[in-house]
Design a protein around this motif. Structure first.
Motif, PDB file in Angstrom:
ATOM      1  N   ALA A 183       0.924  -1.090  -0.042  1.00 58.09           N
ATOM      2  CA  ALA A 183      -0.151   0.124  -0.086  1.00 58.09           C
ATOM      3  C   ALA A 183       0.708   1.364   0.051  1.00 58.09           C
ATOM      4  N   ASN A 184       1.803   1.215   0.718  1.00 57.58           N
ATOM      5  CA  ASN A 184       2.864   2.524   0.736  1.00 57.58           C
ATOM      6  C   ASN A 184       3.823   2.635  -0.497  1.00 57.58           C
ATOM      7  N   THR A 185       3.869   1.605  -1.066  1.00 59.98           N
ATOM      8  CA  THR A 185       4.393   1.660  -2.472  1.00 59.98           C
ATOM      9  C   THR A 185       3.645   2.180  -3.550  1.00 59.98           C
ATOM     10  N   ILE A 210       4.005   5.727  -5.712  1.00 59.01           N
ATOM     11  CA  ILE A 210       3.898   5.806  -6.891  1.00 59.01           C
ATOM     12  C   ILE A 210       3.085   6.993  -7.537  1.00 59.01           C
ATOM     13  N   LYS A 211       1.699   6.858  -7.036  1.00 62.40           N
ATOM     14  CA  LYS A 211       0.851   7.786  -7.098  1.00 62.40           C
ATOM     15  C   LYS A 211       1.172   9.425  -6.837  1.00 62.40           C
ATOM     16  N   ASN A 212       2.117   9.632  -5.699  1.00 62.51           N
ATOM     17  CA  ASN A 212       2.633  10.677  -5.336  1.00 62.51           C
ATOM     18  C   ASN A 212       3.447  11.255  -6.282  1.00 62.51           C
ATOM     19  N   ILE A 213       4.511  10.368  -6.841  1.00 64.47           N
ATOM     20  CA  ILE A 213       5.576  10.794  -7.758  1.00 64.47           C
ATOM     21  C   ILE A 213       4.801  11.252  -9.112  1.00 64.47           C
ATOM     22  N   LEU A 214       3.865  10.384  -9.736  1.00 64.03           N
ATOM     23  CA  LEU A 214       3.211  10.736 -10.830  1.00 64.03           C
ATOM     24  C   LEU A 214       2.442  12.146 -10.470  1.00 64.03           C
ATOM     25  N   GLU A 215       1.854  12.434  -9.408  1.00 63.01           N
ATOM     26  CA  GLU A 215       1.310  13.606  -9.134  1.00 63.01           C
ATOM     27  C   GLU A 215       2.405  14.688  -9.219  1.00 63.01           C
ATOM     28  N   ASN A 216       3.449  14.249  -8.517  1.00 59.75           N
ATOM     29  CA  ASN A 216       4.360  15.470  -8.374  1.00 59.75           C
ATOM     30  C   ASN A 216       5.265  15.882  -9.753  1.00 59.75           C
ATOM     31  N   ARG A 217       5.357  14.925 -10.629  1.00 56.90           N
ATOM     32  CA  ARG A 217       5.980  15.175 -11.822  1.00 56.90           C
ATOM     33  C   ARG A 217       4.789  15.702 -12.901  1.00 56.90           C
ATOM     34  N   ASP A 218       3.733  15.711 -12.477  1.00 54.20           N
ATOM     35  CA  ASP A 218       2.379  15.912 -13.448  1.00 54.20           C
ATOM     36  C   ASP A 218       2.399  15.044 -14.707  1.00 54.20           C
ATOM     37  N   SER A 219       2.469  13.961 -14.218  1.00 53.64           N
ATOM     38  CA  SER A 219       2.860  12.945 -15.366  1.00 53.64           C
ATOM     39  C   SER A 219       1.837  11.754 -15.220  1.00 53.64           C
ATOM     40  N   TRP A 220       1.800  11.122 -16.407  1.00 55.87           N
ATOM     41  CA  TRP A 220       0.944   9.822 -16.446  1.00 55.87           C
ATOM     42  C   TRP A 220       1.389   8.642 -17.305  1.00 55.87           C
TER      43      TRP A 220
END
Length: 310
Positions: free
Chosen positions: A281-283, A287-297
């Motif tokens: 769950a933490n992983t 991953i979700k937070n990194i994508l959001e911080n990068r504004d990536s998808w």
């Protein structure tokens, strides 16, 4: 952006309009990389049960395993339909009649909407693919081919027993039959750097694979990887390092590739390292937070690759 990658639950809901869950079943099959056909040791990271549940060894039939799984998953997730997931070892590695009997039994259980069959790319032939094609007319059929890496040097290093061309041949033979294809990839394999791992993403993007399962390489007791790790010749990925690699991988895949898994589920009683790996769950949050911080998808850079492929 609500969903930054195309997850399996969204795929199932789009297809069936309800919650669908996969039920892992153990058919008691073997693997050519263990029975002496290719090798006897298996891949250097593989545990003795071939990632299975051991249910077959307890005498449970396919029907019994599915009924028990349905009861548990209906209660936990309110699932209405189910996919029988043949996971342990290589589930096309048996005589045709035996495979047909196993698959027929699974599909005869109420509310089983399809099959997901884990296997190796060197364990399919025309007769087996025709059988799966016949099921695909009325049911959802996924074949999950273990690839792990598109780098032939890595495949040799991990004692995989086949090369990337073998995988491509299996994929091309499976396409056009109504069968969905999922590729398994392991990040953090010995000797692989970031560029080699991302080259696997590019290779799968070029093949337009229907689905991907990403796994972390974790070290399991009693495997060759354990000896390599304990000797000091292997360093496990850190949690943030792995999450960053997953995001890099997702950015290279087509948007419609179904992301069936972003990390594995090691059994704590057999895990040697890394000790953070059971924190699934933490992983996933990371991953979700990194994508959001990068504004990536998922697919952010795929269009650039597609131009290259023509």
């Amino acid at each position: 952006m609500k969903n930054r990658y195309y997850d399996l639950n969204s795929y199932f809901r789009n297809m069936f309009g309800c919650r669908v869950q996969k039920i892992t079943v153990d058919a008691g099959l073997n693997c050519p990389n263990r029975d002496g056909t290719i090798s006897t040791g298996g891949c250097i990271y593989c545990n003795a049960q071939g990632s299975g549940t051991g249910a077959h060894g307890k005498g449970l039939s396919i029907t019994q395993q599915l009924i028990a799984g349905k009861a548990a998953l209906s209660k936990r997730y309110k699932a209405e339909k189910f996919i029988a997931y043949f996971q342990s070892y290589s589930n096309t590695y048996a005589p045709y009649e035996k495979l047909k009997s196993l698959y027929d039994e699974a599909l005869s259980v109420e509310n089983i909407a399809g099959l997901s069959i884990g296997t190796r790319p060197d364990c399919v032939n025309e007769n087996i693919l025709k059988l799966l094609e016949s099921y695909a007319k009325d049911s959802l059929i996924w074949v999950e081919y273990g690839l792990q890496s598109a780098n032939n040097e890595t495949l040799l290093r991990i004692n995989r027993g086949h090369d990337f061309d073998c995988f491509k041949k299996a994929v091309n033979s499976t396409k056009g039959r109504g069968i969905k294809i999922c590729a398994h990839v392991i990040l953090g394999l010995p000797g692989e750097d970031k560029s080699q791992m991302l080259n696997t993403a590019k290779a799968l993007a070029e093949l337009k694979i229907d689905g991907i399962k990403l796994h972390l390489l974790y070290v399991v007791k009693g495997t060759e990887m354990e000896a390599i790790y304990l000797s000091g010749n292997y360093r496990c990925l850190e949690q943030d390092e792995y999450a960053q690699l997953v995001c890099d991988f997702l950015e290279l895949l087509p948007k419609d590739t179904v992301i069936q898994r972003l990390t594995g589920d090691p059994h704590r009683n057999e895990l040697v390292a890394p000790l953070w790996s059971p924190e699934k769950a933490n992983t996933l949050i990371l991953i979700k937070n990194i994508l959001e911080n990068r504004d990536s998808w998922q697919g952010k850079y795929y269009r650039l690759l597609a131009k290259k492929y023509g």
